[in-house]
Design a protein around this motif. Sequence first.
Motif, PDB file in Angstrom:
ATOM      1  N   SER A  57      -0.229  -4.706  10.918  1.00 41.86           N
ATOM      2  CA  SER A  57      -0.589  -4.463   9.525  1.00 41.86           C
ATOM      3  C   SER A  57       0.039  -3.171   9.019  1.00 41.86           C
ATOM      4  CB  SER A  57      -2.112  -4.404   9.369  1.00 41.86           C
ATOM      5  OG  SER A  57      -2.489  -4.391   8.005  1.00 41.86           O
ATOM      6  N   ASP A  58       0.147  -3.080   7.695  1.00 43.02           N
ATOM      7  CA  ASP A  58       0.543  -1.843   7.016  1.00 43.02           C
ATOM      8  C   ASP A  58       1.876  -1.305   7.529  1.00 43.02           C
ATOM      9  OD1 ASP A  58      -1.984  -0.916   5.246  1.00 43.02           O
ATOM     10  OD2 ASP A  58      -2.666  -1.930   7.060  1.00 43.02           O
ATOM     11  N   THR A  59       2.905  -2.143   7.394  1.00 44.85           N
ATOM     12  CA  THR A  59       4.256  -1.701   7.741  1.00 44.85           C
ATOM     13  C   THR A  59       4.914  -0.930   6.601  1.00 44.85           C
ATOM     14  OG1 THR A  59       5.047  -3.892   7.071  1.00 44.85           O
ATOM     15  CG2 THR A  59       4.673  -3.527   9.419  1.00 44.85           C
ATOM     16  N   HIS A  60       4.530  -1.200   5.346  1.00 42.85           N
ATOM     17  CA  HIS A  60       5.025  -0.454   4.178  1.00 42.85           C
ATOM     18  C   HIS A  60       6.550  -0.322   4.189  1.00 42.85           C
ATOM     19  CE1 HIS A  60       1.071   1.068   2.610  1.00 42.85           C
ATOM     20  NE2 HIS A  60       0.700   0.770   3.845  1.00 42.85           N
ATOM     21  N   LEU A  61       7.267  -1.412   4.412  1.00 46.63           N
ATOM     22  CA  LEU A  61       8.716  -1.338   4.533  1.00 46.63           C
ATOM     23  C   LEU A  61       9.358  -0.889   3.224  1.00 46.63           C
ATOM     24  CD1 LEU A  61       9.746  -4.418   6.691  1.00 46.63           C
ATOM     25  CD2 LEU A  61       8.989  -2.143   7.405  1.00 46.63           C
TER      26      LEU A  61
ATOM     27  N   GLY B 218      -0.995  -7.449   5.784  1.00 46.27           N
ATOM     28  CA  GLY B 218      -0.854  -6.955   4.419  1.00 46.27           C
ATOM     29  C   GLY B 218      -0.245  -5.574   4.324  1.00 46.27           C
ATOM     30  N   ASP B 219       0.151  -5.193   3.096  1.00 46.41           N
ATOM     31  CA  ASP B 219       1.008  -4.029   2.863  1.00 46.41           C
ATOM     32  C   ASP B 219       2.280  -4.163   3.688  1.00 46.41           C
ATOM     33  OD1 ASP B 219      -0.786  -3.086   1.033  1.00 46.41           O
ATOM     34  OD2 ASP B 219      -1.309  -1.261   2.123  1.00 46.41           O
ATOM     35  N   MET B 220       2.895  -5.326   3.505  1.00 49.99           N
ATOM     36  CA  MET B 220       4.202  -5.560   4.127  1.00 49.99           C
ATOM     37  C   MET B 220       5.225  -4.582   3.577  1.00 49.99           C
ATOM     38  SD  MET B 220       4.182  -9.746   3.955  1.00 49.99           S
ATOM     39  CE  MET B 220       3.806  -9.738   2.181  1.00 49.99           C
TER      40      MET B 220
ATOM     41  N   TYR C 184      -8.015  -6.085   3.000  1.00 50.05           N
ATOM     42  CA  TYR C 184      -9.137  -5.151   2.932  1.00 50.05           C
ATOM     43  C   TYR C 184     -10.144  -5.451   4.043  1.00 50.05           C
ATOM     44  CZ  TYR C 184      -7.792  -3.864  -1.892  1.00 50.05           C
ATOM     45  OH  TYR C 184      -7.143  -3.421  -3.013  1.00 50.05           O
ATOM     46  N   PRO C 185     -10.715  -4.423   4.688  1.00 48.09           N
ATOM     47  CA  PRO C 185     -11.803  -4.685   5.637  1.00 48.09           C
ATOM     48  C   PRO C 185     -12.996  -5.312   4.927  1.00 48.09           C
ATOM     49  CG  PRO C 185     -10.944  -2.458   5.898  1.00 48.09           C
ATOM     50  CD  PRO C 185     -10.347  -3.003   4.632  1.00 48.09           C
TER      51      PRO C 185
ATOM     52  N   HIS D  64      -5.379  -1.981   6.023  1.00 47.88           N
ATOM     53  CA  HIS D  64      -5.635  -1.197   4.818  1.00 47.88           C
ATOM     54  C   HIS D  64      -6.025   0.252   5.055  1.00 47.88           C
ATOM     55  CE1 HIS D  64      -6.439  -0.318   0.666  1.00 47.88           C
ATOM     56  NE2 HIS D  64      -7.704  -0.055   0.897  1.00 47.88           N
ATOM     57  N   ASP D  65      -7.018   0.543   5.874  1.00 44.37           N
ATOM     58  CA  ASP D  65      -7.536   1.906   5.950  1.00 44.37           C
ATOM     59  C   ASP D  65      -6.717   2.834   6.849  1.00 44.37           C
ATOM     60  OD1 ASP D  65      -9.585   1.437   4.180  1.00 44.37           O
ATOM     61  OD2 ASP D  65     -11.072   0.991   5.720  1.00 44.37           O
TER      62      ASP D  65
END
Length: 434
Positions: A161-165, A205-207, A310-311, A353-354
């Motif tokens: 999760s959360d790779t933020h590429l 998420g937050d690819m 989201y959690p 997410h967090d």
Amino acid sequence: MLASDGLALRARDGVLAERLDVATGITPRGQSVVVPPDGLLVFAIDVKTPVWVRGELLLDPDADLRPGLRATVLCDTTVVAAPMVTAAPWGIKEITDPAPPVEGGLPPGTVPLAPWLLPAGRHYLTIAGPHFRPAGRVTSLQLTVVEPRVERPLATFAFISDTHLRRSGREDWMNRKMGEATAPELLRTLRALAAEGVQFVMHGGDMTERATRDEFQLVREVCAAQPLPVYGCIGNHDRYLESSRSDALEVLGTHFPGGTLDYVLKRAGLRLVVFDVAIETPERRQAAVAWLEQAFRADAVTPTVFVWHYPSVNRGGLTNSGFQLQDWSALGRDTLLNTLRGVPNLKLCLHGHDHWDEVNAIGSVPVVQNAAFVEWPNTYRVYRVYADRLEWEVRQVANRGFVRESFLPRKAQSWMIATRDADLGGVVPLGVRA
């Protein structure tokens, strides 16, 4: 070689790398050795057949008693211990603030290692410094065989999760989001998982960082350069622009089965229900929850995993370092929680997410929250699927330079790798819920 009665490793059985920018290591000469802030003490062990093991590390604490991580203990990339210095309840005003100047109590000199599965072959046990202070003085590491393991999983998958590429630029957040360095590191990780025998990867998420069409194309480039199926999930960073959702579907269509951002995926004897992040407006929330309820009703038998960025719940309370967690689960999620509580075959909820690792529950259903891939602690999880259960463990990115660069020593925010010891591994029964 790991024998049936275990293995005792002394400090001088390992190799110490005092700095990550120096390629050579030294063999400790004394009975113990101090692991520096960016140091690694590494032991090589050979295993003839797969076994479950547990362990105990003798680690005299450092004089620096700021609350937070003392050391990361890894077997290859699996995190088997993340001992902390604990202080009286402490916190920060904003999630991006540095840790305050508080001091904790003297931690114990014995660190238990969480039980983990050790496959056949050569493995490397590493005690890694926590980057902002020495890890302390290592005397020995004792491994004990819990049981042999002849049973093979039906399937294995990873949750990242959360790779933020993004193509360029980096940003300080809780630690440092690694920006353009993240895509090549994700590619290396996916290729390593494929070589290990993992069957597929679920993204939490937050690819992307800014949800531009170019960033979705970067996600596609990474996924196309390796063999594993990667399934997408929309996070809040993936929907910033009016065009973001349509761009995601057009550019990443093969990563969203059925051509929709809310979808159901059947893999490995499981049913994964993947949910778009957006529930910000009452209209969107009503339509989204109606879809979700229908998706759950369509199959009340197959073991089901809920995937949402989201959690679905946050624990709140204190971490194992004394950090005061924030509970954000009341933000528009009551209807969703009521829906989840009514699903008889729901076995697991997966979230991101967090940017910290946290494990909670909705009744008897584990709610497992991943930390971020893009910033420290750079962790993800691997799940083994058996006929009657799931087993999971936490992995950390193999590139220690990437991990080090994503940590900000001036902020000393190191608690996110594990909010309690049970965050590092678990078992999820797949039987019928009472």
